[in-house]
Design a protein around this motif. Structure first.
Motif, PDB file in Angstrom:
ATOM      1  N   ILE A  71     -22.012   7.333 -14.378  1.00  0.00           N
ATOM      2  CA  ILE A  71     -23.089   7.342 -13.385  1.00  0.00           C
ATOM      3  C   ILE A  71     -22.665   8.258 -12.235  1.00  0.00           C
ATOM      4  CG2 ILE A  71     -23.859   4.985 -13.932  1.00  0.00           C
ATOM      5  CD1 ILE A  71     -22.354   4.083 -11.348  1.00  0.00           C
ATOM      6  N   ILE A  72     -23.528   8.354 -11.235  1.00  0.00           N
ATOM      7  CA  ILE A  72     -23.133   8.947  -9.959  1.00  0.00           C
ATOM      8  C   ILE A  72     -22.952   7.782  -8.981  1.00  0.00           C
ATOM      9  CG2 ILE A  72     -24.288  11.157 -10.380  1.00  0.00           C
ATOM     10  CD1 ILE A  72     -26.546  10.216  -8.488  1.00  0.00           C
ATOM     11  N   PRO A  73     -22.163   7.959  -7.913  1.00  0.00           N
ATOM     12  CA  PRO A  73     -22.019   6.863  -6.947  1.00  0.00           C
ATOM     13  C   PRO A  73     -23.388   6.459  -6.391  1.00  0.00           C
ATOM     14  CG  PRO A  73     -20.377   8.556  -6.542  1.00  0.00           C
ATOM     15  CD  PRO A  73     -21.341   9.122  -7.555  1.00  0.00           C
ATOM     16  N   LYS A  74     -23.630   5.153  -6.332  1.00  0.00           N
ATOM     17  CA  LYS A  74     -24.908   4.661  -5.810  1.00  0.00           C
ATOM     18  C   LYS A  74     -24.766   3.219  -5.371  1.00  0.00           C
ATOM     19  CE  LYS A  74     -26.852   3.405 -10.317  1.00  0.00           C
ATOM     20  NZ  LYS A  74     -25.803   2.464 -10.519  1.00  0.00           N
ATOM     21  N   GLY A  75     -25.722   2.772  -4.573  1.00  0.00           N
ATOM     22  CA  GLY A  75     -25.689   1.398  -4.116  1.00  0.00           C
ATOM     23  C   GLY A  75     -26.955   1.013  -3.380  1.00  0.00           C
ATOM     24  N   TRP A  76     -26.943  -0.202  -2.865  1.00  0.00           N
ATOM     25  CA  TRP A  76     -28.087  -0.786  -2.183  1.00  0.00           C
ATOM     26  C   TRP A  76     -28.204  -0.267  -0.758  1.00  0.00           C
ATOM     27  CZ3 TRP A  76     -30.937  -2.966  -5.680  1.00  0.00           C
ATOM     28  CH2 TRP A  76     -30.352  -3.570  -6.787  1.00  0.00           C
ATOM     29  N   PRO A  77     -29.406  -0.399  -0.160  1.00  0.00           N
ATOM     30  CA  PRO A  77     -29.562  -0.060   1.261  1.00  0.00           C
ATOM     31  C   PRO A  77     -28.590  -0.876   2.116  1.00  0.00           C
ATOM     32  CG  PRO A  77     -31.702  -0.393   0.240  1.00  0.00           C
ATOM     33  CD  PRO A  77     -30.673  -0.829  -0.773  1.00  0.00           C
ATOM     34  N   MET A  78     -28.217  -0.322   3.256  1.00  0.00           N
ATOM     35  CA  MET A  78     -27.289  -0.979   4.172  1.00  0.00           C
ATOM     36  C   MET A  78     -27.956  -1.134   5.530  1.00  0.00           C
ATOM     37  SD  MET A  78     -23.856   1.160   3.301  1.00  0.00           S
ATOM     38  CE  MET A  78     -23.285   1.317   1.619  1.00  0.00           C
ATOM     39  N   LYS A  79     -27.757  -2.297   6.132  1.00  0.00           N
ATOM     40  CA  LYS A  79     -28.331  -2.552   7.452  1.00  0.00           C
ATOM     41  C   LYS A  79     -27.825  -1.519   8.451  1.00  0.00           C
ATOM     42  CE  LYS A  79     -29.042  -7.475   6.954  1.00  0.00           C
ATOM     43  NZ  LYS A  79     -28.736  -8.817   7.423  1.00  0.00           N
ATOM     44  N   LYS A  80     -28.742  -1.030   9.262  1.00  0.00           N
ATOM     45  CA  LYS A  80     -28.459  -0.076  10.345  1.00  0.00           C
ATOM     46  C   LYS A  80     -27.927   1.268   9.848  1.00  0.00           C
ATOM     47  CE  LYS A  80     -27.755  -3.703  13.726  1.00  0.00           C
ATOM     48  NZ  LYS A  80     -26.932  -4.269  14.762  1.00  0.00           N
TER      49      LYS A  80
END
Length: 184
Positions: A71-80
Motif C-alpha cells: 500500500i501507500i502510507p495512509k490513515g484516518w483524519p486527525m483532530k486539529k
C-alpha cells in the motif's frame, strides 16, 4: 465465525472474505457510509532531480501490518490537522519520511477496509504528494512494515486497488503554489 487478527493474517492476499461480507450486506456500499482516509504518495528523484529533461522518480510503498500487502502510507483524519498534514504524519509514522507536502490532493481511490472487529467498511482515500527530503531509520512503526522504493510502474503492480494502480502509473509530480514545506 468471528474474525480475529490471527484470522486476518491467515487470509493474507485474499479479499474474498471482505467481498463475501459485502455480498451478505450490500446496503453498506450504498448507504453513504464511506469512511474518509488520507494517503501519502511519497516520491524522490532517482537521478538528476527535477531539473533534468527526463527526471526519474521512485515511489515509496509499504506493507500493511496485518496481511503484508503493498500500500501507500495512509490513515484516518486527525483532530486539529488538515488532510495534507494528516497524510504527512502517516508518512512519518509508517515509513520515517518527511518532505514537501502538496496541500491539494493529487487523486483518490476507494477500497474495502476490514476493521479490528472484523466489520468491513468502504473507504475513500484522498492522496497527497510528498517529495521526500529526509528519511529516518527509527520511526513509530519500524519493524512492523516492509518499505521499498520502486518505479511508479512497479508500485502499480504491487498494490491491489485498481484506482491506485492507475494513479501510480500516470503519476507525475506536481510543482505549484499548492506546495507546503514540512519541517522537522
Amino acid at each position: 465465525m468471528k474474525s480475529s487478527k490471527k484470522g486476518a493474517k491467515s487470509r493474507a492476499g485474499s479479499s474474498s472474505p471482505l467481498l463475501k461480507q459485502l455480498a451478505e450486506r450490500p446496503e453498506k456500499l450504498f448507504s453513504g457510509a464511506f469512511r474518509q482516509q488520507y494517503g501519502a504518495l511519497c516520491f524522490r528523484y532517482r537521478k538528476g532531480g527535477p531539473e533534468t529533461d527526463h527526471p526519474e522518480i521512485e515511489v515509496l510503498v509499504v506493507t500493511t501490518r496485518d496481511s503484508g500487502r503493498w500500500i501507500i502510507p495512509k490513515g484516518w483524519p486527525m483532530k486539529k490537522k488538515k488532510p495534507h498534514e494528516a497524510a504527512a504524519i502517516e508518512a512519518w509514522e509508517e515509513a520515517g519520511v518527511r518532505g514537501t507536502v502538496r496541500k491539494q490532493p493529487v487523486g483518490r481511490y476507494t477500497y474495502l477496509k476490514e476493521l479490528d472487529d472484523g466489520d468491513v467498511v468502504p473507504c475513500i482515500v484522498d492522496i497527497f504528494q510528498i517529495e521526500v527530503e529526509a528519511a529516518q531509520s527509527q520511526f513509530r512503526e519500524v519493524g512492523q512494515r516492509v518499505l521499498d522504493w520502486v518505479s511508479p510502474d512497479e508500485a502499480a503492480r504491487r498494490v491491489r486497488e485498481l484506482e491506485l494502480k492507475s494513479l501510480l502509473v500516470d503519476f507525475r509530480p506536481r510543482h505549484d503554489k499548492g506546495r507546503r514545506k514540512k519541517k522537522g
